[in-house]
Design an enzyme around this catalytic site. Sequence first.
Site, PDB file in Angstrom:
ATOM      1  NE  ARG A  81      14.456  10.110  12.797  1.00 62.43           N
ATOM      2  CZ  ARG A  81      15.030  10.810  11.819  1.00 62.43           C
ATOM      3  NH1 ARG A  81      14.993  10.394  10.566  1.00 62.43           N
ATOM      4  NH2 ARG A  81      15.672  11.932  12.087  1.00 62.43           N
ATOM      5  CG  HIS A 124      13.989  16.589  10.249  1.00 59.75           C
ATOM      6  ND1 HIS A 124      14.017  15.213  10.265  1.00 59.75           N
ATOM      7  CD2 HIS A 124      14.418  16.938   9.009  1.00 59.75           C
ATOM      8  CE1 HIS A 124      14.432  14.747   9.095  1.00 59.75           C
ATOM      9  NE2 HIS A 124      14.682  15.779   8.314  1.00 59.75           N
ATOM     10  CD  GLU A 169      20.401  13.942   7.337  1.00 61.22           C
ATOM     11  OE1 GLU A 169      20.422  14.934   6.590  1.00 61.22           O
ATOM     12  OE2 GLU A 169      20.137  12.800   6.913  1.00 61.22           O
ATOM     13  CG  ASN A 295      19.343   9.923   8.786  1.00 62.10           C
ATOM     14  OD1 ASN A 295      18.897   9.024   9.507  1.00 62.10           O
ATOM     15  ND2 ASN A 295      18.890  11.155   8.825  1.00 62.10           N
ATOM     16  CE1 TYR A 297      17.562   9.022   1.919  1.00 60.24           C
ATOM     17  CE2 TYR A 297      18.905  10.131   3.559  1.00 60.24           C
ATOM     18  CZ  TYR A 297      17.676   9.674   3.121  1.00 60.24           C
ATOM     19  OH  TYR A 297      16.561   9.873   3.895  1.00 60.24           O
ATOM     20  CD  GLU A 352      16.193  10.889   7.284  1.00 55.33           C
ATOM     21  OE1 GLU A 352      16.695  11.187   6.184  1.00 55.33           O
ATOM     22  OE2 GLU A 352      15.871  11.729   8.143  1.00 55.33           O
TER      23      GLU A 352
HETATM   24  C1  FCB Z   1      17.843  13.690   4.597  1.00 58.54           C
HETATM   25  C2  FCB Z   1      16.826  14.438   5.421  1.00 58.54           C
HETATM   26  C3  FCB Z   1      15.404  14.117   5.072  1.00 58.54           C
HETATM   27  C4  FCB Z   1      15.197  13.912   3.591  1.00 58.54           C
HETATM   28  C5  FCB Z   1      16.244  12.992   3.017  1.00 58.54           C
HETATM   29  C6  FCB Z   1      16.089  12.721   1.547  1.00 58.54           C
HETATM   30  O1  FCB Z   1      19.032  14.418   4.572  1.00 58.54           O
HETATM   31  O2  FCB Z   1      17.021  14.168   6.783  1.00 58.54           O
HETATM   32  O3  FCB Z   1      14.591  15.121   5.606  1.00 58.54           O
HETATM   33  O4  FCB Z   1      15.140  15.127   2.956  1.00 58.54           O
HETATM   34  O5  FCB Z   1      17.521  13.498   3.262  1.00 58.54           O
END
Ligand code: FCB
Length: 444
Positions: A81, A124, A169, A295, A297, A352
């Site tokens: 990607r 992006h 995002e 995505n 985290y 992600e």
């Molecule tokens: C996301 C982004 C990516 C990267 C990660 C850590 O929000 O899409 O570009 O910076 O965080």
Amino acid sequence: MKITLAKTSPLLQRDFVFGVATASFQIEGAADSREACIWDTFCATPGRIKDGSDGLVACDHVNRWRDDIELIAALGVDAYRFSIAWGRVIRADGSINQAGLDFYIQLLDALKARNIKAFVTLYHWDLPQYLQDEGGWLNRGIAYKFAEYADVVSRAFGDRVYSYATLNEPFCSAYLGYEAGIHAPGVQNRQQGRQVAHHLLLAHGLAMQVLQRNAPQALNGIVLNFSPCHPASSSAADIRAADMADQYHNQWYIQPLLEGCYPDLLTQLPAAEQPQITAGDMAIIAQPLDFIGVNYYTRTVYRANSKGWFSDVPPTAPPLTDMGWEIYPQGLTEVLLAMHRRYNLPPVYITENGAAMPDTLLHNQVADAERVSYFQQHLQATEAAITAGMRIDGYFAWSLMDNFEWAEGYAKRFGIVYVDYATQQRTLKTSAIALRELFAGRQK
Ligand code: FCB
């Protein structure tokens, strides 16, 4: 160190797609062969980037792409990607930069030759500065320019692309860029943030129509970020605050796509802070999607504040990543299953997931055990959502290699491959080796 999944895991089935992800501004460099973008301007503004760095060279990927493709292929992934820099493809005068298009075409051909599926993101975050000078995402006309850009790219790429995502995002472009002000262009204004979000979603809808026409064989969709919103206490006020945050940060982007309307919270905003919506916009935004990229985290904790609104409570207790983000794998299962229950979803990909860690290169090795364990836990969290009945077709690790981490500069390392920025040498971290072994051990 190994990543282990049960032999019967749905993630180990041959049709589950594993990949690695990057983004143009974060890796490409070669700024002189493209137009300047809003992140170049932001980087040139003192105080905006923690380490004072910029994206002019980054990972020098435009010059080293052949080696980088070999690196990707050697990991044994099914997919890669990456994103297209709008300003590498269309010049300020509106003409097409054929050399820029050719750069991506040769990359796509090299991926195809290695049987690696190309997941292309059109936007992006690196909006050409010449469009920012016309008002950027605040200017409704940019949504139509984005559809033209999608047209140029999807015609030029032909059938080389497995999947197109319109935006990455939009929350970050709108909220971080125009409300929190910590991303380019660094504005703090709620009405502008909501207006930008609306124009981004409109741009997405218009581009989806173009992609379905020009690339009907591709999986066309969008990539959104999600963070479960948890209350800081069991008080009714905090629970309400967390729900408002969920509407404002998560549902604001997915509900228009799938249901053609914004969350109810919209009506609680003062009229002067609501976005202007033109008749017919919501129908354009709610185009059928071939997939949604998720995505993930971390989670976010909220408390009610004195303005009747919500404030986030930053985590302090370990385990935290180098970004200060709480490691909370069960939050991935939670957001996935919440989406699954609430919406009629197209297939989902985790586009992600990953962690920044304070990596050090020692004797040609990077022993990132914490990142290996992060992947292990989040793959299991993905598996749990599938086992509960949700369709998830793939998982992409963020990121292929260390790169420009936006306002954090180069200090935060998300790669499974270590980059020595002085020499541009790439070294596989322990996590890359663990993922490679996981991929290699799959059924054929
Ligand atoms: C996301 C982004 C990516 C990267 C990660 C850590 O929000 O899409 O570009 O910076 O965080």
